[in-house]
Design a protein around this motif. Structure first.
Motif, PDB file in Angstrom:
ATOM      1  N   TRP A  96     -25.344  19.809  14.479  1.00 30.38           N
ATOM      2  CA  TRP A  96     -26.183  19.534  15.761  1.00 30.38           C
ATOM      3  C   TRP A  96     -26.711  19.391  15.705  1.00 30.38           C
ATOM      4  O   TRP A  96     -28.237  19.274  16.448  1.00 30.38           O
ATOM      5  CB  TRP A  96     -25.526  19.086  17.539  1.00 30.38           C
ATOM      6  CG  TRP A  96     -25.100  20.415  17.958  1.00 30.38           C
ATOM      7  CD1 TRP A  96     -25.765  21.330  18.789  1.00 30.38           C
ATOM      8  CD2 TRP A  96     -23.645  21.356  17.353  1.00 30.38           C
ATOM      9  NE1 TRP A  96     -25.210  22.353  19.067  1.00 30.38           N
ATOM     10  CE2 TRP A  96     -24.225  22.648  18.012  1.00 30.38           C
ATOM     11  CE3 TRP A  96     -22.641  20.800  16.675  1.00 30.38           C
ATOM     12  CZ2 TRP A  96     -23.043  23.367  18.441  1.00 30.38           C
ATOM     13  CZ3 TRP A  96     -21.179  21.861  16.795  1.00 30.38           C
ATOM     14  CH2 TRP A  96     -21.707  23.331  17.659  1.00 30.38           C
ATOM     15  N   THR A  97     -28.159  21.044  15.297  1.00 33.50           N
ATOM     16  CA  THR A  97     -28.937  21.282  15.342  1.00 33.50           C
ATOM     17  C   THR A  97     -30.133  20.586  14.957  1.00 33.50           C
ATOM     18  O   THR A  97     -30.970  20.374  15.354  1.00 33.50           O
ATOM     19  CB  THR A  97     -29.282  22.757  15.277  1.00 33.50           C
ATOM     20  OG1 THR A  97     -27.610  23.420  15.542  1.00 33.50           O
ATOM     21  CG2 THR A  97     -30.303  23.252  15.471  1.00 33.50           C
ATOM     22  N   SER A  99     -30.314  18.113  14.888  1.00 28.79           N
ATOM     23  CA  SER A  99     -30.355  16.353  16.192  1.00 28.79           C
ATOM     24  C   SER A  99     -31.334  16.482  16.867  1.00 28.79           C
ATOM     25  O   SER A  99     -31.561  15.658  18.017  1.00 28.79           O
ATOM     26  CB  SER A  99     -29.274  15.976  16.974  1.00 28.79           C
ATOM     27  OG  SER A  99     -28.716  16.556  17.648  1.00 28.79           O
ATOM     28  N   ILE A 157     -24.600  13.704  19.213  1.00 29.66           N
ATOM     29  CA  ILE A 157     -24.029  14.396  18.374  1.00 29.66           C
ATOM     30  C   ILE A 157     -23.612  15.702  18.332  1.00 29.66           C
ATOM     31  O   ILE A 157     -22.620  15.862  18.309  1.00 29.66           O
ATOM     32  CB  ILE A 157     -25.464  14.357  17.483  1.00 29.66           C
ATOM     33  CG1 ILE A 157     -26.307  13.326  16.966  1.00 29.66           C
ATOM     34  CG2 ILE A 157     -25.088  15.297  16.259  1.00 29.66           C
ATOM     35  CD1 ILE A 157     -24.820  12.233  16.135  1.00 29.66           C
ATOM     36  N   GLU A 158     -24.482  16.576  19.099  1.00 25.11           N
ATOM     37  CA  GLU A 158     -23.718  17.156  19.809  1.00 25.11           C
ATOM     38  C   GLU A 158     -21.589  17.289  20.440  1.00 25.11           C
ATOM     39  O   GLU A 158     -21.028  18.137  20.742  1.00 25.11           O
ATOM     40  CB  GLU A 158     -24.252  18.555  20.385  1.00 25.11           C
ATOM     41  CG  GLU A 158     -24.067  19.824  21.388  1.00 25.11           C
ATOM     42  CD  GLU A 158     -24.458  20.822  21.994  1.00 25.11           C
ATOM     43  OE1 GLU A 158     -24.396  21.164  22.370  1.00 25.11           O
ATOM     44  OE2 GLU A 158     -26.438  20.352  22.301  1.00 25.11           O
ATOM     45  N   CYS A 161     -19.805  16.998  18.381  1.00 25.04           N
ATOM     46  CA  CYS A 161     -19.064  17.531  17.711  1.00 25.04           C
ATOM     47  C   CYS A 161     -18.297  18.844  18.900  1.00 25.04           C
ATOM     48  O   CYS A 161     -17.070  19.129  18.213  1.00 25.04           O
ATOM     49  CB  CYS A 161     -20.243  18.650  17.391  1.00 25.04           C
ATOM     50  SG  CYS A 161     -20.785  17.809  15.752  1.00 25.04           S
ATOM     51  N   PHE A 191     -24.349  10.028  13.538  1.00 26.50           N
ATOM     52  CA  PHE A 191     -24.432  11.213  12.811  1.00 26.50           C
ATOM     53  C   PHE A 191     -24.196  11.271  11.515  1.00 26.50           C
ATOM     54  O   PHE A 191     -25.222  12.842  11.033  1.00 26.50           O
ATOM     55  CB  PHE A 191     -22.719  10.965  13.185  1.00 26.50           C
ATOM     56  CG  PHE A 191     -21.517  12.349  12.839  1.00 26.50           C
ATOM     57  CD1 PHE A 191     -22.200  12.942  13.840  1.00 26.50           C
ATOM     58  CD2 PHE A 191     -21.528  13.104  12.338  1.00 26.50           C
ATOM     59  CE1 PHE A 191     -21.246  14.607  14.346  1.00 26.50           C
ATOM     60  CE2 PHE A 191     -20.871  14.294  11.820  1.00 26.50           C
ATOM     61  CZ  PHE A 191     -20.818  15.004  12.601  1.00 26.50           C
ATOM     62  N   SER A 194     -28.563  12.945  11.563  1.00 25.01           N
ATOM     63  CA  SER A 194     -29.160  14.019  12.103  1.00 25.01           C
ATOM     64  C   SER A 194     -27.847  15.248  10.853  1.00 25.01           C
ATOM     65  O   SER A 194     -27.925  16.254  11.093  1.00 25.01           O
ATOM     66  CB  SER A 194     -27.882  14.079  13.464  1.00 25.01           C
ATOM     67  OG  SER A 194     -28.865  13.508  14.118  1.00 25.01           O
ATOM     68  N   THR A 195     -26.689  14.619  10.568  1.00 23.11           N
ATOM     69  CA  THR A 195     -25.462  15.249   9.771  1.00 23.11           C
ATOM     70  C   THR A 195     -25.932  15.301   7.836  1.00 23.11           C
ATOM     71  O   THR A 195     -24.932  16.672   7.251  1.00 23.11           O
ATOM     72  CB  THR A 195     -24.495  15.677  10.259  1.00 23.11           C
ATOM     73  OG1 THR A 195     -23.336  14.445   9.604  1.00 23.11           O
ATOM     74  CG2 THR A 195     -24.766  15.859  11.238  1.00 23.11           C
TER      75      THR A 195
END
Length: 266
Positions: A96-97, A99, A157-158, A161, A191, A194-195
């Protein structure tokens, strides 16, 4: 010389940075070849000093000479060859970083590596030549502790996760949507941007790595493959073996941990 070592950031920084790990062949006289790395659901920032490292992903072969490289999410095992007089320091970011930096779109960025200019980084790395680990840890902690303080609330996002990582049972995208009161489609789009992964693929990677860590650290005389499979929410042993082979190209019983760079048990 210790080829593989791990270094840990502060508790507050751990929200965004899993760890820093080093592959050090800086005083070596020979090539270290055919070492393997498994997917883990993280991004990596690699600082290469010295000669070069060669990395084979499922998509391409990369010759990484001195410089800084951003490594995407990996979905299959990666083969690594480290030239003599070479050290690679790797900052491992949680899924998630990225994001936290909306200008980056990782939608189509998996199993890939790109060289970047240090000025593109949000924190300053003055030199890639034998940067002391203590200095790097201080730089990373200063930046990410400040980021944590300025962002006390989890973004979408975090949150996704966290639900996946800490849930007792395997969860579907539908259930995540219900928990977050958001549409499945919107969550999937956010998601992947961002990933680089779908939510389902991220779940699969975490499940796979948890299984490998359990295999490596457990006494297999006492813990069967069936027990590992069921504990990690595979349908049965056959399902586990199939998914394991998809990533490693070998069976769990033929898996040799000595061929891999694996996380240390903390």
């Amino acid at each position: 010389m210790q080829l593989y070592s791990e270094h840990y950031v502060s508790t507050k920084s751990e929200r965004f940075v899993n760890k820093i790990w080093c592959l050090d062949n800086s005083i070596g006289e020979s090539l270290i070849e055919n070492k393997l790395v498994l997917p883990n659901g993280c991004f990596n920032l690699a600082i290469v000093s010295g000669t070069a490292i060669e990395v084979h992903t499922s998509k391409n072969k990369y010759e990484m000479n001195e410089g800084i490289y951003f490594c995407s999410q990996m979905t299959n095992k990666v083969l690594v060859n480290i030239q003599p007089k070479t050290k690679v320091t790797i900052i491992q970011f949680h899924a998630w970083t990225l994001s936290m930096f909306p200008k980056y779109d990782a939608s189509n960025f998996t199993d890939s590596i790109i060289k970047i200019n240090p000025i593109e980084l949000p924190f300053s790395i003055e030199s890639t030549v034998n940067i002391p680990i203590e200095k790097l840890l201080n730089t990373i902690n200063l930046y990410f502790e400040t980021l944590a303080d300025s962002n006390p609330n989890l973004n979408t996002i975090e949150k996704i996760c966290e639900i996946i990582r800490f849930g007792k049972d395997e969860i579907s995208v539908s259930e995540i949507g219900k928990q977050l009161n958001a549409s499945q489609r919107l969550l999937q789009i956010k998601f992947k941007a961002s990933t680089g992964l779908t939510i389902k693929k991220y779940i699969q990677i975490l499940k796979f790595r948890k299984s490998v860590d359990q295999m490596v650290n457990a006494d297999l005389e006492k813990l069967s493959l069936t027990e590992i499979a069921l504990y990690n929410k595979y349908f049965d042993q056959s399902h586990f073996i199939k998914k394991f082979k998809d990533v490693t190209k070998t069976t769990p019983k033929m898996f040799d941990p000595d061929l891999y760079f694996l996380s240390k048990k903390r």
